[in-house]
Design a protein around this motif. Structure first.
Motif, PDB file in Angstrom:
ATOM      1  N   VAL A 110       0.864  -1.176   0.000  1.00  0.00           N
ATOM      2  CA  VAL A 110       0.000   0.000   0.000  1.00  0.00           C
ATOM      3  C   VAL A 110       0.900   1.226   0.000  1.00  0.00           C
ATOM      4  CG1 VAL A 110      -1.741   1.322   1.256  1.00  0.00           C
ATOM      5  CG2 VAL A 110      -1.875  -1.174   1.199  1.00  0.00           C
ATOM      6  N   THR A 111       0.855   1.980  -1.081  1.00  0.00           N
ATOM      7  CA  THR A 111       1.742   3.130  -1.199  1.00  0.00           C
ATOM      8  C   THR A 111       1.190   4.331  -0.445  1.00  0.00           C
ATOM      9  OG1 THR A 111       0.646   3.944  -3.192  1.00  0.00           O
ATOM     10  CG2 THR A 111       2.449   2.352  -3.490  1.00  0.00           C
ATOM     11  N   ALA A 112       2.081   5.263  -0.159  1.00  0.00           N
ATOM     12  CA  ALA A 112       1.654   6.517   0.457  1.00  0.00           C
ATOM     13  C   ALA A 112       0.703   7.270  -0.458  1.00  0.00           C
ATOM     14  CB  ALA A 112       2.877   7.372   0.780  1.00  0.00           C
ATOM     15  N   GLU A 113       0.889   7.109  -1.773  1.00  0.00           N
ATOM     16  CA  GLU A 113       0.009   7.779  -2.734  1.00  0.00           C
ATOM     17  C   GLU A 113      -1.420   7.259  -2.635  1.00  0.00           C
ATOM     18  OE1 GLU A 113       4.138   8.340  -3.982  1.00  0.00           O
ATOM     19  OE2 GLU A 113       2.992   6.543  -3.442  1.00  0.00           O
ATOM     20  N   LEU A 114      -1.559   5.942  -2.497  1.00  0.00           N
ATOM     21  CA  LEU A 114      -2.903   5.377  -2.364  1.00  0.00           C
ATOM     22  C   LEU A 114      -3.551   5.841  -1.067  1.00  0.00           C
ATOM     23  CD1 LEU A 114      -5.238   3.554  -3.191  1.00  0.00           C
ATOM     24  CD2 LEU A 114      -3.982   1.611  -2.220  1.00  0.00           C
ATOM     25  N   ALA A 115      -2.797   5.843   0.012  1.00  0.00           N
ATOM     26  CA  ALA A 115      -3.341   6.320   1.288  1.00  0.00           C
ATOM     27  C   ALA A 115      -3.792   7.768   1.174  1.00  0.00           C
ATOM     28  CB  ALA A 115      -2.302   6.172   2.391  1.00  0.00           C
ATOM     29  N   ALA A 116      -3.003   8.595   0.495  1.00  0.00           N
ATOM     30  CA  ALA A 116      -3.372  10.002   0.312  1.00  0.00           C
ATOM     31  C   ALA A 116      -4.603  10.133  -0.568  1.00  0.00           C
ATOM     32  CB  ALA A 116      -2.199  10.775  -0.289  1.00  0.00           C
ATOM     33  N   ASP A 117      -4.675   9.309  -1.607  1.00  0.00           N
ATOM     34  CA  ASP A 117      -5.840   9.358  -2.504  1.00  0.00           C
ATOM     35  C   ASP A 117      -7.116   8.959  -1.773  1.00  0.00           C
ATOM     36  OD1 ASP A 117      -4.396  10.222  -4.692  1.00  0.00           O
ATOM     37  OD2 ASP A 117      -4.016   8.200  -5.455  1.00  0.00           O
ATOM     38  N   LEU A 118      -7.038   7.953  -0.913  1.00  0.00           N
ATOM     39  CA  LEU A 118      -8.219   7.539  -0.155  1.00  0.00           C
ATOM     40  C   LEU A 118      -8.631   8.607   0.858  1.00  0.00           C
ATOM     41  CD1 LEU A 118      -7.427   3.762   0.322  1.00  0.00           C
ATOM     42  CD2 LEU A 118      -9.471   4.690  -0.772  1.00  0.00           C
ATOM     43  N   ALA A 119      -7.668   9.246   1.485  1.00  0.00           N
ATOM     44  CA  ALA A 119      -7.994  10.333   2.410  1.00  0.00           C
ATOM     45  C   ALA A 119      -8.641  11.494   1.661  1.00  0.00           C
ATOM     46  CB  ALA A 119      -6.735  10.798   3.139  1.00  0.00           C
ATOM     47  N   ASP A 120      -8.128  11.789   0.472  1.00  0.00           N
ATOM     48  CA  ASP A 120      -8.706  12.858  -0.348  1.00  0.00           C
ATOM     49  C   ASP A 120     -10.127  12.511  -0.773  1.00  0.00           C
ATOM     50  OD1 ASP A 120      -8.696  15.223  -2.165  1.00  0.00           O
ATOM     51  OD2 ASP A 120      -8.673  13.686  -3.717  1.00  0.00           O
ATOM     52  N   LEU A 121     -10.348  11.265  -1.196  1.00  0.00           N
ATOM     53  CA  LEU A 121     -11.697  10.842  -1.590  1.00  0.00           C
ATOM     54  C   LEU A 121     -12.648  10.923  -0.407  1.00  0.00           C
ATOM     55  CD1 LEU A 121     -13.433   9.588  -3.900  1.00  0.00           C
ATOM     56  CD2 LEU A 121     -12.898   7.357  -2.901  1.00  0.00           C
ATOM     57  N   ARG A 122     -12.191  10.493   0.756  1.00  0.00           N
ATOM     58  CA  ARG A 122     -13.018  10.569   1.960  1.00  0.00           C
ATOM     59  C   ARG A 122     -13.455  12.011   2.223  1.00  0.00           C
ATOM     60  NH1 ARG A 122      -9.365   9.960   6.786  1.00  0.00           N
ATOM     61  NH2 ARG A 122      -8.873  12.040   5.977  1.00  0.00           N
ATOM     62  N   ASP A 123     -12.510  12.931   2.199  1.00  0.00           N
ATOM     63  CA  ASP A 123     -12.827  14.321   2.513  1.00  0.00           C
ATOM     64  C   ASP A 123     -13.743  14.934   1.453  1.00  0.00           C
ATOM     65  OD1 ASP A 123     -11.186  13.988   4.692  1.00  0.00           O
ATOM     66  OD2 ASP A 123      -9.465  15.020   3.798  1.00  0.00           O
ATOM     67  N   THR A 124     -13.465  14.625   0.190  1.00  0.00           N
ATOM     68  CA  THR A 124     -14.279  15.163  -0.904  1.00  0.00           C
ATOM     69  C   THR A 124     -15.710  14.664  -0.828  1.00  0.00           C
ATOM     70  OG1 THR A 124     -12.358  15.317  -2.380  1.00  0.00           O
ATOM     71  CG2 THR A 124     -14.536  15.266  -3.416  1.00  0.00           C
ATOM     72  N   LEU A 125     -15.878  13.367  -0.649  1.00  0.00           N
ATOM     73  CA  LEU A 125     -17.217  12.788  -0.669  1.00  0.00           C
ATOM     74  C   LEU A 125     -18.007  13.113   0.591  1.00  0.00           C
ATOM     75  CD1 LEU A 125     -16.939   9.330  -2.432  1.00  0.00           C
ATOM     76  CD2 LEU A 125     -18.307  11.298  -3.097  1.00  0.00           C
ATOM     77  N   LYS A 126     -17.336  13.204   1.727  1.00  0.00           N
ATOM     78  CA  LYS A 126     -18.066  13.591   2.937  1.00  0.00           C
ATOM     79  C   LYS A 126     -18.666  14.983   2.783  1.00  0.00           C
ATOM     80  CE  LYS A 126     -16.252  10.920   6.799  1.00  0.00           C
ATOM     81  NZ  LYS A 126     -15.647  11.005   8.138  1.00  0.00           N
ATOM     82  N   GLU A 127     -17.903  15.891   2.234  1.00  0.00           N
ATOM     83  CA  GLU A 127     -18.419  17.245   2.015  1.00  0.00           C
ATOM     84  C   GLU A 127     -19.549  17.238   0.993  1.00  0.00           C
ATOM     85  OE1 GLU A 127     -16.831  21.688   0.620  1.00  0.00           O
ATOM     86  OE2 GLU A 127     -15.412  20.041   0.886  1.00  0.00           O
ATOM     87  N   HIS A 128     -19.365  16.459  -0.077  1.00  0.00           N
ATOM     88  CA  HIS A 128     -20.383  16.368  -1.119  1.00  0.00           C
ATOM     89  C   HIS A 128     -21.685  15.768  -0.577  1.00  0.00           C
ATOM     90  CE1 HIS A 128     -22.173  15.536  -5.057  1.00  0.00           C
ATOM     91  NE2 HIS A 128     -22.422  14.315  -4.621  1.00  0.00           N
ATOM     92  N   ILE A 129     -21.567  14.701   0.187  1.00  0.00           N
ATOM     93  CA  ILE A 129     -22.753  14.049   0.744  1.00  0.00           C
ATOM     94  C   ILE A 129     -23.491  14.996   1.687  1.00  0.00           C
ATOM     95  CG2 ILE A 129     -23.476  12.232   2.360  1.00  0.00           C
ATOM     96  CD1 ILE A 129     -21.328  10.439   0.989  1.00  0.00           C
ATOM     97  N   ALA A 130     -22.743  15.708   2.507  1.00  0.00           N
ATOM     98  CA  ALA A 130     -23.381  16.667   3.416  1.00  0.00           C
ATOM     99  C   ALA A 130     -24.136  17.740   2.628  1.00  0.00           C
ATOM    100  CB  ALA A 130     -22.341  17.299   4.326  1.00  0.00           C
ATOM    101  N   ASP A 131     -23.522  18.244   1.560  1.00  0.00           N
ATOM    102  CA  ASP A 131     -24.183  19.250   0.715  1.00  0.00           C
ATOM    103  C   ASP A 131     -25.443  18.674   0.083  1.00  0.00           C
ATOM    104  OD1 ASP A 131     -22.256  21.109   1.292  1.00  0.00           O
ATOM    105  OD2 ASP A 131     -21.129  20.821  -0.568  1.00  0.00           O
ATOM    106  N   GLU A 132     -25.325  17.456  -0.409  1.00  0.00           N
ATOM    107  CA  GLU A 132     -26.455  16.820  -1.085  1.00  0.00           C
ATOM    108  C   GLU A 132     -27.621  16.593  -0.128  1.00  0.00           C
ATOM    109  OE1 GLU A 132     -25.365  13.959  -4.250  1.00  0.00           O
ATOM    110  OE2 GLU A 132     -26.642  12.586  -3.139  1.00  0.00           O
ATOM    111  N   GLU A 133     -27.327  16.133   1.061  1.00  0.00           N
ATOM    112  CA  GLU A 133     -28.408  15.860   2.006  1.00  0.00           C
ATOM    113  C   GLU A 133     -29.035  17.155   2.528  1.00  0.00           C
ATOM    114  OE1 GLU A 133     -27.120  13.107   4.986  1.00  0.00           O
ATOM    115  OE2 GLU A 133     -26.915  11.455   3.532  1.00  0.00           O
ATOM    116  N   ARG A 134     -28.253  18.206   2.589  1.00  0.00           N
ATOM    117  CA  ARG A 134     -28.784  19.488   3.058  1.00  0.00           C
ATOM    118  C   ARG A 134     -29.663  20.155   1.991  1.00  0.00           C
ATOM    119  NH1 ARG A 134     -24.381  21.665   3.714  1.00  0.00           N
ATOM    120  NH2 ARG A 134     -24.291  22.979   1.867  1.00  0.00           N
ATOM    121  N   THR A 135     -29.307  19.977   0.717  1.00  0.00           N
ATOM    122  CA  THR A 135     -30.007  20.712  -0.338  1.00  0.00           C
ATOM    123  C   THR A 135     -30.984  19.866  -1.137  1.00  0.00           C
ATOM    124  OG1 THR A 135     -28.184  20.288  -1.894  1.00  0.00           O
ATOM    125  CG2 THR A 135     -28.076  22.320  -0.589  1.00  0.00           C
TER     126      THR A 135
END
Length: 211
Positions: A110-135
């Motif tokens: 498991v590369t550091a790049e994959l770990a960073a990509d998963l953390a980025d996806l987590r942060d992006t989608l959590k914000e997106h989901i919150a926006d979607e559920e609010r609106t």
């Protein structure tokens, strides 16, 4: 309750759970806190692949099925530009994670790049989901008719999601009250599904997420 989008909300709940635990898993494997052998590497890679497929399926269904119905029903009351733009940035992120998953499978690493990509996806989608559920969720409840919502759900069910992956994850984030309601509405077939489908999936999860 009229047009209560339980399926949408449960899918979001399952997605957030996996975003958290996959990012944590990758971080742990990258820093050497957990071991990774060939069998587990294959299991982690396969899970990541199914998870990427699940995210793509979910957002494609929103773009192609739900959004047109919502725009037609809510008219000037809805602006989906920002959410659609969010969806557009997902495919490159998922492609990077798929590439990282292949490396996990092939090199048991498991590369550091994959770990960073998963953390980025987590942060992006959590914000997106919150926006979607609010609106979006309030607009569905207010403007989409019962008949149109039933058609949306039926159409999405026909789009070929991998049910052996989706259903156990949904069940895992459902409350006891939600499960009881599902048994009541679905009868014996649904009760059996709730009991049986998670069994093999739990073994898969244990291999992926346990050291």
């Amino acid at each position: 309750m009229k047009n209560e989008p339980h399926g949408l909300l449960l899918a979001h709940r399952a997605m957030v759970r996996d975003l958290d635990r996959l990012a944590e898993l990758a971080s742990g494997l990258t820093t050497g806190r957990e071991r990774l052998d060939r069998k587990r590497a294959a299991a982690v890679a396969a899970y990541l692949g199914d998870f990427c497929d699940s995210i793509h399926h979910h957002h494609a269904a929103e773009d192609e099925v739900l959004w047109p119905v919502l725009e037609r029903s809510a008219g000037a009351h809805v602006d989906l530009t920002e959410l659609t733009d969010d969806h557009a940035v997902l495919d490159p992120k998922l492609a990077r994670i798929r590439a990282g998953a292949r490396e996990v499978r092939d090199r048991q690493t498991v590369t550091a790049e994959l770990a960073a990509d998963l953390a980025d996806l987590r942060d992006t989608l959590k914000e997106h989901i919150a926006d979607e559920e609010r609106t979006i969720v309030p607009l569905i409840k207010r403007y989409v008719s019962d008949e149109d919502w039933a058609k949306v759900e039926a159409t999405i069910r026909k789009r070929g999601a991998k049910m052996s992956f989706e259903v156990p994850r949904i069940l895992a984030v459902s409350t006891e009250e939600e499960l009881a309601e599902a048994r009541k509405d679905g009868g014996i077939p649904v009760a059996l599904m709730i009991k049986i489908m998670p069994l093999s999936f739990r073994r898969r999860e244990k291999l992926v997420f346990s050291a």
